[in-house]
Design a protein around this motif. Sequence first.
Motif, PDB file in Angstrom:
ATOM      1  N   THR A  79      16.859  17.966  43.225  1.00 54.02           N
ATOM      2  CA  THR A  79      15.880  17.093  42.732  1.00 54.02           C
ATOM      3  C   THR A  79      16.525  16.735  41.385  1.00 54.02           C
ATOM      4  O   THR A  79      16.997  17.610  40.646  1.00 54.02           O
ATOM      5  N   ILE A  80      16.476  15.373  41.237  1.00 51.71           N
ATOM      6  CA  ILE A  80      17.047  14.850  39.986  1.00 51.71           C
ATOM      7  C   ILE A  80      15.761  14.554  39.254  1.00 51.71           C
ATOM      8  O   ILE A  80      14.902  13.781  39.332  1.00 51.71           O
ATOM      9  N   GLY A  81      15.864  14.988  37.920  1.00 55.34           N
ATOM     10  CA  GLY A  81      14.804  14.650  37.032  1.00 55.34           C
ATOM     11  C   GLY A  81      15.139  13.160  36.290  1.00 55.34           C
ATOM     12  O   GLY A  81      16.380  13.083  35.805  1.00 55.34           O
ATOM     13  N   VAL A  82      13.999  12.256  36.197  1.00 53.23           N
ATOM     14  CA  VAL A  82      14.242  11.241  35.617  1.00 53.23           C
ATOM     15  C   VAL A  82      13.690  11.089  34.333  1.00 53.23           C
ATOM     16  O   VAL A  82      12.395  11.158  33.945  1.00 53.23           O
ATOM     17  N   ILE A  83      14.667  11.144  33.309  1.00 52.03           N
ATOM     18  CA  ILE A  83      14.270  11.135  31.770  1.00 52.03           C
ATOM     19  C   ILE A  83      13.535   9.663  31.625  1.00 52.03           C
ATOM     20  O   ILE A  83      14.057   8.759  31.898  1.00 52.03           O
ATOM     21  N   GLY A  84      12.485   9.947  30.886  1.00 50.72           N
ATOM     22  CA  GLY A  84      11.694   8.673  30.430  1.00 50.72           C
ATOM     23  C   GLY A  84      10.838   8.176  31.446  1.00 50.72           C
ATOM     24  O   GLY A  84       9.808   7.228  31.260  1.00 50.72           O
ATOM     25  N   GLY A  85      10.642   8.570  32.744  1.00 51.49           N
ATOM     26  CA  GLY A  85       9.829   8.329  33.751  1.00 51.49           C
ATOM     27  C   GLY A  85       9.629   6.940  34.315  1.00 51.49           C
ATOM     28  O   GLY A  85      10.571   6.402  34.817  1.00 51.49           O
ATOM     29  N   PRO A  86       8.692   6.263  33.894  1.00 50.34           N
ATOM     30  CA  PRO A  86       8.209   4.869  34.703  1.00 50.34           C
ATOM     31  C   PRO A  86       9.454   3.878  34.197  1.00 50.34           C
ATOM     32  O   PRO A  86       9.743   3.119  35.028  1.00 50.34           O
ATOM     33  N   ILE A  87      10.004   3.926  33.060  1.00 49.70           N
ATOM     34  CA  ILE A  87      10.761   3.042  32.604  1.00 49.70           C
ATOM     35  C   ILE A  87      12.157   2.934  33.480  1.00 49.70           C
ATOM     36  O   ILE A  87      12.864   2.040  33.712  1.00 49.70           O
ATOM     37  N   ASN A  88      12.310   4.289  34.008  1.00 47.11           N
ATOM     38  CA  ASN A  88      13.679   4.240  34.850  1.00 47.11           C
ATOM     39  C   ASN A  88      13.285   4.126  36.133  1.00 47.11           C
ATOM     40  O   ASN A  88      14.240   4.680  37.147  1.00 47.11           O
ATOM     41  N   HIS A  89      12.203   3.844  36.782  1.00 49.04           N
ATOM     42  CA  HIS A  89      11.795   3.815  38.126  1.00 49.04           C
ATOM     43  C   HIS A  89      12.397   2.586  38.847  1.00 49.04           C
ATOM     44  O   HIS A  89      12.981   3.001  39.911  1.00 49.04           O
TER      45      HIS A  89
END
Length: 442
Positions: A139-149
């Motif tokens: 599982t890779i955590g995406v820092i910043g959420g939607p901005i990095n989608h």
Amino acid sequence: MTGLAIAQWPQWLRSLIVGLVTVAVICVGWLAYRYFAKPVFLTVAAGSADGETLALISAISARLTASKSHVRLKISDSGSSAKAAELLAAGKADLAVVRGDTGGLADARSVLLLTHGVVLIVAPSAVNADGLGDLRDTTIGVIGGPINHPVVGALKQVYQFDRAKVRFQDVAIADGSAALSSGRVQALLAVAPLTEKYLSKIREFFQKPGVKRSSSKLIEIEFAGAVANVAQYYESYDIPKGTLRGAPPIPSDDLTSLRTSFFLVANKSVDADAITDLTQSLVDVRRDLLSQYPILAQAAAPSTDADALIPIHPGAATYYNGDQQSFLDKYDDKLYYASLLLGSLISIIVAAWRFARSGTGPQSMLEPLYEMGNEIKNARSESELEDIEKRIDGILKSEITRNARADAESAEMAALGLAAHRLQYLMSHRRTRIRSAPTAED
């Protein structure tokens, strides 16, 4: 209205009129100055999860104001690049700070390339994988959420994450360390400029108490070129050796990844001259703020190619191509009309000055002399004629003295002589009639 009639106006009335005219002229000049010299204000939408974008734009805005730049900035906190792009598209902002992978930029035109954001996939050193394709059941955590989608979406077009059971989960910046220590995620994905300020924040994810493994590693995006082909707002980029840590170096050698660009963009409808002035001011401000904001070292001119990700604004292209007009070329029409206006104002002031002083200084007395002809014709006694004669003598004496000092023209002196002869004839004729009047009554 004759000059004599104006001369009979009281001094206070002439002064009042001249004062009103002067005030009107000053007001017109002030309004003209305000129209041509007032600064242009442009609204810029900016925001990011860490607040750094807003801080940078605020510093630039303050510097533009301090330097009395012709173009000033009003800041709107958008909270994110995506929201900034929405405000720009809706016409609620003239400028915006956006990431290249942000959608809704059809009406955007680039003004300045602010910096590059590099995709960093960081994991504890115990993770048994060197490349993104080597990860399994992770599982890779995406820092910043939607901005990095958009990054995650581009990676999914090349990598078969479903088969490898690689999942992505949004993680807030403040929760990065906790997510790693709890085992909720086994790696973190972030997009950040390669400056010490941002790299230190990434190191903190592995240095805070509670994190099981303090050492870290960077995961390579080995198919970065293929990702860039399917998502053109990214480009393949080699992270230099030792970027994350110098001793021992992390990465141990140049490592392939992706990067995207951060732009200051303007709506394509914004005046080109204003953008040209703004671009020049931004280049000057960049030098002034470089020590305080090292990220500005990466600032540069955006691409001027026709197929650029974000087309350049015509006003910015004018500055970067060195096609700026000189002051005279740019304002020749305004200078021409300003000279006409200045000449008119000078004429008005001179006329007002003469009007205010009318009747207060030396003037020709030909008209008053001619008016005395009627007084002579209506005189009823020799004593009245003698009084008139004394007044005529006084006028002639003062007028001859004045004209002699002023080196008057001979035509005016000749006119005075004719007027005097005419009055002398009328005086003699009237005396004769007055003297003969009693005899006629007898």
